[in-house]
Design a protein around this motif. Structure first.
Motif, short mmCIF file in Angstrom:
data_model
loop_
_atom_site.label_atom_id
_atom_site.label_comp_id
_atom_site.label_asym_id
_atom_site.label_seq_id
_atom_site.Cartn_x
_atom_site.Cartn_y
_atom_site.Cartn_z
N SER A 113 0.83 -1.21 0.00
CA SER A 113 0.00 0.00 0.00
C SER A 113 0.87 1.26 0.00
CB SER A 113 -0.96 0.00 1.18
OG SER A 113 -0.25 0.01 2.39
N LEU A 114 1.98 1.26 0.71
CA LEU A 114 2.90 2.39 0.70
C LEU A 114 3.47 2.59 -0.71
CD1 LEU A 114 4.46 4.54 2.38
CD2 LEU A 114 6.24 2.82 2.69
N PHE A 115 3.88 1.51 -1.35
CA PHE A 115 4.41 1.59 -2.72
C PHE A 115 3.36 2.15 -3.68
CE2 PHE A 115 4.78 -0.46 -6.89
CZ PHE A 115 5.97 0.09 -7.31
N LEU A 116 2.14 1.62 -3.62
CA LEU A 116 1.09 2.09 -4.53
C LEU A 116 0.72 3.54 -4.23
CD1 LEU A 116 -1.23 -1.04 -4.76
CD2 LEU A 116 0.35 -0.15 -6.48
N GLY A 117 0.73 3.94 -2.97
CA GLY A 117 0.46 5.33 -2.61
C GLY A 117 1.51 6.27 -3.19
N LEU A 118 2.78 5.87 -3.09
CA LEU A 118 3.85 6.70 -3.65
C LEU A 118 3.76 6.79 -5.17
CD1 LEU A 118 6.88 5.64 -1.41
CD2 LEU A 118 5.62 7.80 -1.36
N VAL A 119 3.46 5.67 -5.83
CA VAL A 119 3.29 5.68 -7.29
C VAL A 119 2.12 6.57 -7.68
CG1 VAL A 119 2.67 4.24 -9.28
CG2 VAL A 119 4.39 3.46 -7.68
N ASP A 120 1.02 6.49 -6.96
CA ASP A 120 -0.15 7.32 -7.24
C ASP A 120 0.18 8.80 -7.06
OD1 ASP A 120 -2.97 7.82 -7.78
OD2 ASP A 120 -3.14 8.27 -5.63
N LEU A 121 0.88 9.13 -5.99
CA LEU A 121 1.27 10.51 -5.74
C LEU A 121 2.18 11.04 -6.85
CD1 LEU A 121 1.19 12.91 -3.73
CD2 LEU A 121 3.26 11.94 -2.71
N GLY A 122 3.14 10.22 -7.25
CA GLY A 122 4.06 10.63 -8.33
C GLY A 122 3.34 10.81 -9.66
N LEU A 123 2.49 9.87 -10.01
CA LEU A 123 1.77 9.97 -11.29
C LEU A 123 0.79 11.15 -11.29
CD1 LEU A 123 1.09 6.23 -12.19
CD2 LEU A 123 2.71 7.78 -13.26
N SER A 124 0.12 11.37 -10.18
CA SER A 124 -0.81 12.50 -10.13
C SER A 124 -0.07 13.83 -10.23
CB SER A 124 -1.66 12.45 -8.86
OG SER A 124 -0.85 12.58 -7.72
N THR A 125 1.13 13.92 -9.66
CA THR A 125 1.95 15.13 -9.78
C THR A 125 2.37 15.35 -11.23
OG1 THR A 125 2.77 14.76 -7.54
CG2 THR A 125 4.01 16.31 -8.90
N VAL A 126 2.77 14.26 -11.90
CA VAL A 126 3.17 14.36 -13.31
C VAL A 126 1.98 14.79 -14.17
CG1 VAL A 126 3.95 13.02 -15.31
CG2 VAL A 126 5.07 12.74 -13.12
N VAL A 127 0.80 14.23 -13.95
CA VAL A 127 -0.38 14.56 -14.74
C VAL A 127 -0.77 16.03 -14.51
CG1 VAL A 127 -2.85 14.10 -15.02
CG2 VAL A 127 -1.23 12.23 -14.91
N ARG A 128 -0.72 16.51 -13.30
CA ARG A 128 -1.04 17.91 -12.99
C ARG A 128 -0.04 18.84 -13.68
NH1 ARG A 128 -2.07 16.88 -6.82
NH2 ARG A 128 -4.24 16.18 -6.92
N ALA A 129 1.23 18.46 -13.66
CA ALA A 129 2.25 19.29 -14.30
C ALA A 129 2.04 19.35 -15.81
CB ALA A 129 3.64 18.76 -13.97
N VAL A 130 1.63 18.25 -16.42
CA VAL A 130 1.42 18.21 -17.87
C VAL A 130 0.22 19.07 -18.25
CG1 VAL A 130 0.73 16.70 -19.78
CG2 VAL A 130 2.53 16.00 -18.22
N PHE A 131 -0.87 19.00 -17.50
CA PHE A 131 -2.08 19.76 -17.85
C PHE A 131 -1.93 21.26 -17.56
CE2 PHE A 131 -4.48 15.62 -17.55
CZ PHE A 131 -4.77 15.58 -18.91
N ARG A 132 -1.08 21.67 -16.66
CA ARG A 132 -0.87 23.09 -16.36
C ARG A 132 0.02 23.73 -17.41
NH1 ARG A 132 -0.16 23.25 -9.85
NH2 ARG A 132 -2.32 22.76 -9.39
N ALA A 133 0.86 22.97 -18.02
CA ALA A 133 1.82 23.54 -18.96
C ALA A 133 1.25 23.83 -20.33
CB ALA A 133 3.00 22.61 -19.16
#
Length: 133
Positions: A113-133
């Protein structure tokens, strides 16, 4: 390696029990191969008796289909009896084994669950960065 022991076919055991006098190798081989010569002809009364003798006891004592409610209850009770017998054969784990296995499962669930939480956090940060740019 040791030789693997095979169980004798039940027909051979029955044949030896019933026929004490014919213990020759030809008769034994015929029974083991399934080509015994003293088998009753199909459709005769003797064949019917032998077929009934081969049936399990549970089938022989089954109730007629005219009593469906009683038949269902009888089958349910028989099933529960068989379950009880099978549960007596189970090798249950000790308390120590159960606690150890439970601890391993809890630790692995936390790590995953810790691993999946970190992956989710990382991917959501990448997706937010892509849509803002």
């Amino acid at each position: 390696m040791g030789r693997i022991l095979r169980k004798k076919p039940t027909t051979l055991k029955k044949k030896k029990r019933l026929d004490g006098e014919s213990t020759g190798s030809d008769a034994t081989a015929a029974v083991a191969d399934g080509r015994a010569t003293d088998a009753p002809k199909p459709g005769t009364a003797e064949a019917g008796r032998k077929a009934e003798a081969k049936r399990p006891a549970a089938l022989a004592t089954a109730l007629p289909a005219s009593e469906p409610a009683n038949n269902v209850m009888t089958r349910a009770v028989q099933f529960l009896r068989e379950v009880k017998i099978e549960l007596k054969k189970v090798t249950w784990p000790t308390r120590k084994q159960t606690m150890g296995s439970t601890l391993v499962v809890i630790v692995l669930v936390m790590i995953i669950s810790l691993f999946l939480g970190l992956v989710d956090l990382g991917l959501s940060t990448v997706v937010r960065a892509v849509f803002r740019a």
